[in-house]
Design a protein around this motif. Structure first.
Motif, PDB file in Angstrom:
ATOM      1  N   THR A 175     -18.388  17.164  -9.530  1.00 41.81           N
ATOM      2  CA  THR A 175     -19.667  17.315 -10.370  1.00 41.81           C
ATOM      3  C   THR A 175     -19.374  17.209 -11.782  1.00 41.81           C
ATOM      4  OG1 THR A 175     -19.001  19.888 -10.957  1.00 41.81           O
ATOM      5  CG2 THR A 175     -19.980  19.617  -8.667  1.00 41.81           C
ATOM      6  N   ARG A 192     -19.391  10.112  -4.742  1.00 40.59           N
ATOM      7  CA  ARG A 192     -18.178  10.967  -5.308  1.00 40.59           C
ATOM      8  C   ARG A 192     -16.900  10.470  -4.528  1.00 40.59           C
ATOM      9  NH1 ARG A 192     -20.731  16.934  -4.013  1.00 40.59           N
ATOM     10  NH2 ARG A 192     -21.443  17.233  -6.265  1.00 40.59           N
ATOM     11  N   THR A 212     -24.793  12.613  -1.668  1.00 41.86           N
ATOM     12  CA  THR A 212     -24.162  13.220  -2.427  1.00 41.86           C
ATOM     13  C   THR A 212     -22.683  12.995  -2.421  1.00 41.86           C
ATOM     14  OG1 THR A 212     -25.789  14.941  -2.779  1.00 41.86           O
ATOM     15  CG2 THR A 212     -23.895  15.165  -3.940  1.00 41.86           C
ATOM     16  N   ALA A 216     -24.303  20.390  -5.410  1.00 42.89           N
ATOM     17  CA  ALA A 216     -24.729  19.621  -6.328  1.00 42.89           C
ATOM     18  C   ALA A 216     -26.173  20.512  -7.127  1.00 42.89           C
ATOM     19  CB  ALA A 216     -25.146  18.102  -5.912  1.00 42.89           C
ATOM     20  N   HIS A 247     -22.338  10.262 -10.153  1.00 41.10           N
ATOM     21  CA  HIS A 247     -20.859  10.391  -9.694  1.00 41.10           C
ATOM     22  C   HIS A 247     -20.076   9.505  -9.510  1.00 41.10           C
ATOM     23  CE1 HIS A 247     -22.766  14.876  -8.926  1.00 41.10           C
ATOM     24  NE2 HIS A 247     -22.442  14.783 -10.147  1.00 41.10           N
ATOM     25  N   THR A 283     -32.393  12.587  -4.391  1.00 39.17           N
ATOM     26  CA  THR A 283     -30.849  13.345  -4.548  1.00 39.17           C
ATOM     27  C   THR A 283     -29.844  12.155  -4.928  1.00 39.17           C
ATOM     28  OG1 THR A 283     -31.499  14.824  -2.821  1.00 39.17           O
ATOM     29  CG2 THR A 283     -29.233  14.552  -3.134  1.00 39.17           C
ATOM     30  N   ASN A 288     -27.533  11.698  -7.995  1.00 41.05           N
ATOM     31  CA  ASN A 288     -26.097  11.900  -8.048  1.00 41.05           C
ATOM     32  C   ASN A 288     -25.473  10.551  -8.029  1.00 41.05           C
ATOM     33  OD1 ASN A 288     -26.558  14.691  -7.949  1.00 41.05           O
ATOM     34  ND2 ASN A 288     -26.356  14.746  -5.662  1.00 41.05           N
TER      35      ASN A 288
END
Lengths: 101, 237
Positions: free
Chosen positions: B113, A20, A16, B55, B86, B79, B83
């Motif tokens: 997010t 980002r 995740t 998340a 992003h 996941t 994601n």
């Protein structure tokens, strides 16, 4: 915490965080050709459209209820109200409505 | 630039801008906490996911995969796919980020997010790390504390309020988008095209929700920019 759960938490946090973080670290900003800079400037509007539809139609099992909520948010926002008023107003209208449904 | 002088109020601006997100996260976080408890996660496990992953959608999906006994690799891969959108959002924000130390950007990047991205992207002017810190902090706190309260509360939340609060984040997205729709046909076209494409991808089951959002966003952003460029060339020459 079980080893399996620890592995899930670690794995999920890594995959995740990387997407980002990478653009901020790899791209200095403004070095892309102007055509691509314009595309990135388009992204927020397109993303918001995709985040709203079709999700807003199914946050509640009753689609009429969902549509009324979306319409309420749209109308409140259209009057120029700020975000908090839009959020609280929509919740309020749906709460009152659900008392009669 | 007077970045150091404006830093404290930028932080407060960030907190204020994130208030809508904080409200919107409450029902989502409470629900996550409730579901985590019913999926038989411990309190520590429930909180770890919220603290380290942060998340929402990925955490919900992980719970349902854990419940049906899916392996670690599949959960992590799901996941990632969910994601990776992003990446696109961070690339877009990077274009308006102020030039600052990389570690500051890498730090606030943790808090990107769908919601913090939307608020930051619609902010006027450039993005300072203090603004991002405030925005992320209030959103993150709401998510983490809400997760804990949801776990602790059991099924105490009245269902009427919980159902109505499902509108909160959508209302925020709508509230962020509508001012642009009133002034820019391009924004209407971008949002409308991406919304339509995402409906098609989602209802046809052609793509998982993470890929559907990226694909719709990219097609809309690129095709409308290309059309715009062609039209402008035509009118100049």
């Amino acid at each position: 915490m079980s080893m399996t759960m620890a592995a899930i938490v670690l794995g999920m946090s890594v995959v995740t965080y990387i997407p980002r973080m990478l653009p901020f670290v790899l791209l200095k900003g403004k070095e892309l050709p102007s055509f691509w800079q314009n595309i990135l400037r388009n992204v927020p509007y397109a993303t918001l459209g995709a985040l709203i539809f079709p999700g807003v139609l199914s946050f509640h099992e009753n689609i009429v209820f969902a549509l009324i909520g979306a319409a309420a948010a749209f109308l409140i926002a259209f009057t120029g109200a700020n975000i908090i008023i839009t959020v609280l107003g929509s919740i309020g209208i749906l709460t009152v409505l659900s008392l009669f449904m | 630039m007077e970045t150091t002088a404006v830093a404290p109020s930028e932080f407060k601006n960030g907190l204020a801008a994130g208030t809508g997100i904080a409200i919107g996260y409450v029902p989502a976080a409470l629900t996550y906490g409730l579901l985590a408890k019913s999926a038989e996660l411990t309190f520590i496990e429930t909180m770890s996911l919220s603290i380290f992953v942060f998340a929402g959608a990925a955490q919900y999906i992980a719970l349902s995969l854990i419940t049906i006994g899916t392996g670690v690799f599949e959960i992590v891969l799901t996941t990632f796919i969910l994601n990776i959108r992003h990446f696109l959002m961070s690339a877009a924000l990077n274009e308006k980020a102020e030039e600052e130390a990389i570690w500051k950007k890498a730090a606030y990047a943790f808090g990107i997010t769908d919601e913090t991205f939307s608020v930051a992207a619609m902010k006027d002017g450039t993005l300072h790390s203090s603004f991002m810190a405030g925005l992320v902090l209030i959103s993150y706190s709401s998510w983490v504390i809400g997760s804990g309260l949801g776990f602790a509360a059991g099924n105490a939340m009245p269902s009427v309020v919980q159902e109505s609060m499902g509108i909160a984040l959508y209302a925020m997205f709508i509230g962020l988008l509508v001012p642009s729709l009133k002034t820019s046909w391009k924004a209407v076209l971008l949002a409308g095209t991406a919304a339509l494409l995402n409906c098609i991808f989602t209802y046809s089951d052609a793509l998982s929700s993470g890929w559907a959002i990226i694909t719709s966003t990219l097609i809309a952003s690129i095709s409308i920019e290309a059309a715009n460029r062609l039209r402008r060339k035509g009118s100049i020459e």
